[in-house]
Each structure stands twice: as structure tokens, then as C-alpha cells.
Motif scaffolding. Structure first.
Motif, mmCIF file in Angstrom:
data_model
loop_
_atom_site.group_PDB
_atom_site.id
_atom_site.type_symbol
_atom_site.label_atom_id
_atom_site.label_comp_id
_atom_site.label_asym_id
_atom_site.label_seq_id
_atom_site.Cartn_x
_atom_site.Cartn_y
_atom_site.Cartn_z
ATOM 1 N N PRO A 105 12.080 -0.419 -5.600
ATOM 2 C CA PRO A 105 11.464 -1.648 -6.127
ATOM 3 C C PRO A 105 9.953 -1.654 -5.966
ATOM 4 N N ILE A 106 9.267 -2.306 -6.925
ATOM 5 C CA ILE A 106 7.811 -2.462 -6.858
ATOM 6 C C ILE A 106 7.506 -3.699 -5.994
ATOM 7 N N VAL A 107 6.691 -3.503 -4.970
ATOM 8 C CA VAL A 107 6.362 -4.567 -4.022
ATOM 9 C C VAL A 107 5.041 -5.209 -4.454
ATOM 10 N N ALA A 108 4.975 -6.543 -4.414
ATOM 11 C CA ALA A 108 3.727 -7.235 -4.744
ATOM 12 C C ALA A 108 2.942 -7.501 -3.461
ATOM 13 N N ALA A 109 1.638 -7.719 -3.613
ATOM 14 C CA ALA A 109 0.809 -8.041 -2.445
ATOM 15 C C ALA A 109 1.156 -9.426 -1.934
ATOM 16 N N GLY A 308 11.476 4.212 -0.419
ATOM 17 C CA GLY A 308 12.219 2.956 -0.551
ATOM 18 C C GLY A 308 11.458 1.840 -1.215
ATOM 19 N N SER A 309 10.200 2.064 -1.587
ATOM 20 C CA SER A 309 9.416 1.009 -2.213
ATOM 21 C C SER A 309 8.243 1.636 -2.962
ATOM 22 N N ALA A 310 7.587 0.807 -3.758
ATOM 23 C CA ALA A 310 6.446 1.287 -4.551
ATOM 24 C C ALA A 310 5.509 0.110 -4.788
ATOM 25 N N ALA A 311 4.274 0.401 -5.186
ATOM 26 C CA ALA A 311 3.315 -0.671 -5.489
ATOM 27 C C ALA A 311 2.382 -0.212 -6.587
ATOM 28 N N ARG A 312 1.947 -1.173 -7.412
ATOM 29 C CA ARG A 312 0.952 -0.852 -8.436
ATOM 30 C C ARG A 312 -0.428 -0.778 -7.787
ATOM 31 N N VAL A 313 -1.259 0.113 -8.315
ATOM 32 C CA VAL A 313 -2.627 0.238 -7.804
ATOM 33 C C VAL A 313 -3.589 0.240 -8.982
ATOM 34 N N ARG A 314 -4.802 -0.266 -8.722
ATOM 35 C CA ARG A 314 -5.830 -0.291 -9.762
ATOM 36 C C ARG A 314 -7.188 -0.118 -9.113
#
Ligand code: FES
Length: 353
Positions: A105-109, A308-314
Motif C-alpha cells: 500500500p501507498i502510505v500518505a504523510a 510492506g509499504s510505499a510512498a510517493r516522492v516529488r
């Protein structure tokens, strides 16, 4: 990699990645140099006969010493990996099949700006209070770091306070703006983008001619930068060069990616290293490093994958990776992604396993 066609005067590629091992003090490890041993990464006592290669005997310095034995056999620093495997045929591979499998799953801040992933890995966006001067903590021991800290400095005009990194090295990445930096009794022009090295025991102060932002790393880790009332005069004259610009001639290929070293041992930083790198649109294989890393995204966007997790980066975000943390960075921007990394302890961002 099996099937590599090697003549007898060339080492055979036993494996396209290095071999991680924890050693026992005083024990001798006979590293296979020919690549033909049946006991990789070690010599089997017979397969090198007639090849012209001899095993390299390595005596471990300490119990628990962590090493990466080269298994591609093409390293320039035998018996250890130097990253050469990434530039051999099949040595660096993107993970084209990863997207077809189950995705974590993509984790939000959270409200604190941190997106927390597996273990102590996280992504953080530097805050902006709108104040003339702002110093924010992005990486610190209280956030799970053991080997480095990172602080974000915003200065729209005037001068910052005199800052010191509590007796350890400070390494800056000036991302935008220009002005000057005082280090002890010396003063250097700053023009983004560039790296800056402040040696342990020195203090520094930044002056903004235009609005200036910088990421300030401290190695080893400290919880905060200290403000001092006055600038101490100490400047280590043994290392007079402190500002490192980008130099395209200094790029090192790493498969389809490249990196250029900035602050490193050439100007006196012996245990930590700063680099700038480029990642084309791609998803790397899952891998680990023996160093702790803080990676600043300069341009582009993508996803940092953990098990087990992921996050978007910019652009502007910082990703913190603990040592030996399994991860893969995917660039989704068509124009690619530029990054600046700080690794500690370590001097070669091309080594992965
Ligand atoms: S495995 Fe040989 S250089 Fe990395």
C-alpha cells in the motif's frame, strides 16, 4: 550470472551481485579471483589452477565485520565490491516485472509531514513557515537515524545564526539561491547548486543575496545544530577547498543511471560522501546498502517501494534509508529524476546488494 563466456585470461562472473558476510576476527577468508570456484565467493583450492589467477587472502579485522565480497570478480578493490558489477552485461537490471505482482500500500504523510514506511525508512517534505529564517529537522536520532542527521535551512534575506554541528562534520547541499558562507575566518561564494563541506569543530553562517535553501547533513548523527553567539575563527587550513560544483566530466555510469561525487575524501570528508545522480524513468530492483542514506529529490517524481509499504516522492522531498534496508526507487517522470544523496559510513554510492 552463469553462461558468461570467459576465456582463461579473464575472470568469470560467478554472480552479478556481491556477497554479504559477517566475519570473525583474525580468520582468513580466501576470496576466489578466477570466478571458477565451486565454493563462491571463496576459493575451492583447485579451480584457479592454470588460469593465472590466485585467491586473495583477507584476514578479518574484527568480530562482526560486515563486508561485501565481489562475486562478479571484476572489482578494482579485491576482494570487495566496488560497484563495477553494475556496468557489466546484465549487472544492473530494472525490475520490469514488479508492477505485475502484488503491490504494497501507498502510505500518505501524517500531519507532521512524515510518511513512515517499513522499519525506520521514511519520506519527509521540508516545512515552510514563511519566516525569514527557518531551520527544520528532517533526519535525526530521535527519528530513527544512527549515522547521520539532516536539517533544512531556508533564508530569504540577511544572515543565518552562527551554526555548528556539535563537533562533527557538516555537509551542505545548496539547492537554490546564492550568497556566501562563512566558515570560521574564511568566506566562500555560494551559487546553487553546489555542495559545501564544513569540518568537525568549525562553525558556519550563511548569507543570502537571494532567497536560499540548503539541506545540511551532520555526520555522525546529532540531534540538533547549535546556535552560537559569535563566529569562532577556527578554519582547518589543511583542507582549503570547501565548495564543490556540479561537473559533468566527473560522472560515473551505474547501468542506465549515473552519479557524480561532490563532497568526499578528495576534500577531506573521509567517512561520509555526497553525490548527485540521475535516474531515468524506471523501477530499480529491490536492493540494500551497507551505509545509511538520505536522498533529496531535486526534480521529477516517483515512488519509493519497501517490502510492506510505499510512498510517493516529488521534488524537495527527502527519503531516509537505514542501513541494510530493502528498497527500490521508481522514477515515474518522463524526464527522469535528479537526486542528491548523503551516505555515511561509506564513500561509494554505486555499491548495492
Ligand atoms: S560484485 Fe563485483 S564489483 Fe560488485
Amino acid at each position: 550470472m552463469t553462461g558468461h563466456d570467459c576465456s582463461l585470461d579473464c575472470p568469470r562472473i560467478a554472480n552479478r551481485k556481491p556477497y554479504y558476510r559477517e566475519l570473525r576476527a583474525g580468520r582468513t577468508y580466501p576470496w576466489c579471483a578466477c570466478g571458477r570456484s565451486t565454493r563462491q565467493p571463496f576459493c575451492d583450492g583447485r579451480s584457479h589452477i592454470g588460469t593465472g589467477f590466485e585467491p586473495v587472502q583477507y584476514v578479518a579485522k574484527a568480530d562482526g565485520e560486515e563486508v561485501l565480497f565481489c562475486d562478479c570478480k571484476h572489482t578494482q578493490t579485491p576482494p570487495f565490491c566496488d560497484g563495477t558489477h553494475s556496468n557489466l552485461p546484465g549487472g544492473y537490471e530494472d525490475d520490469d516485472t514488479a508492477a505485475a505482482g502484488p503491490q504494497p500500500p501507498i502510505v500518505a504523510a501524517g500531519t507532521d509531514g512524515f510518511a513512515r514506511l517499513d522499519g525506520c525508512c521514511f519520506v519527509v517534505s521540508p516545512p515552510d513557515s514563511g519566516d525569514r529564517y527557518q531551520l527544520s529537522t528532517l533526519v535525526a536520532p530521535s527519528l530513527g537515524a544512527q549515522h547521520q542527521s539532516q536539517f533544512h535551512l531556508r533564508l530569504t534575506s540577511g544572515a543565518s545564526p552562527v551554526l555548528s554541528a556539535r563537533g562533527v562534520d557538516a555537509i551542505l547541499w545548496v539547492r537554490s539561491g546564492n550568497g556566501e558562507i562563512e566558515i570560521g575566518e574564511r568566506r566562500f561564494a555560494l551559487s546553487a547548486p553546489c555542495g559545501v563541506y564544513v569540518r568537525a569543530g568549525e562553525a558556519f553562517r550563511v548569507h543570502a543575496a537571494t532567497a536560499l535553501t540548503a539541506y545540511v547533513s551532520a555526520c555522525p548523527a546529532v540531534e540538533a545544530l547549535d546556535e552560537q553567539a559569535d563566529m569562532p575563527p577556527h578554519f582547518d587550513q589543511a583542507w582549503p577547498e570547501r565548495v564543490v560544483p556540479i561537473d559533468e566530466a566527473g560522472r560515473t555510469a551505474m547501468g542506465p543511471r549515473w552519479f557524480q561525487m561532490l563532497v568526499d575524501k578528495r576534500i577531506g570528508s573521509t567517512t561520509a560522501a555526497q553525490f548527485i545522480g540521475h535516474i531515468p524513468t524506471s523501477r530499480a530492483e529491490m536492493h540494500r546498502h551497507l551505509y545509511e542514506e538520505a536522498l533529496v529529490i531535486l526534480s521529477g517524481e516517483g515512488i519509493i517501494w519497501n517490502e510492506g509499504s510505499a510512498a510517493r516522492v516529488r521534488a524537495g522531498d527527502v527519503i531516509f534509508f537505514p542501513r541494510k534496508h530493502l528498497h527500490a526507487l521508481e522514477c515515474t517522470a518522463p524526464e527522469g529524476m535528479d537526486v542528491v544523496g548523503l551516505i555515511h559510513p561509506g564513500d561509494n554510492p554505486g555499491i548495492n546488494y
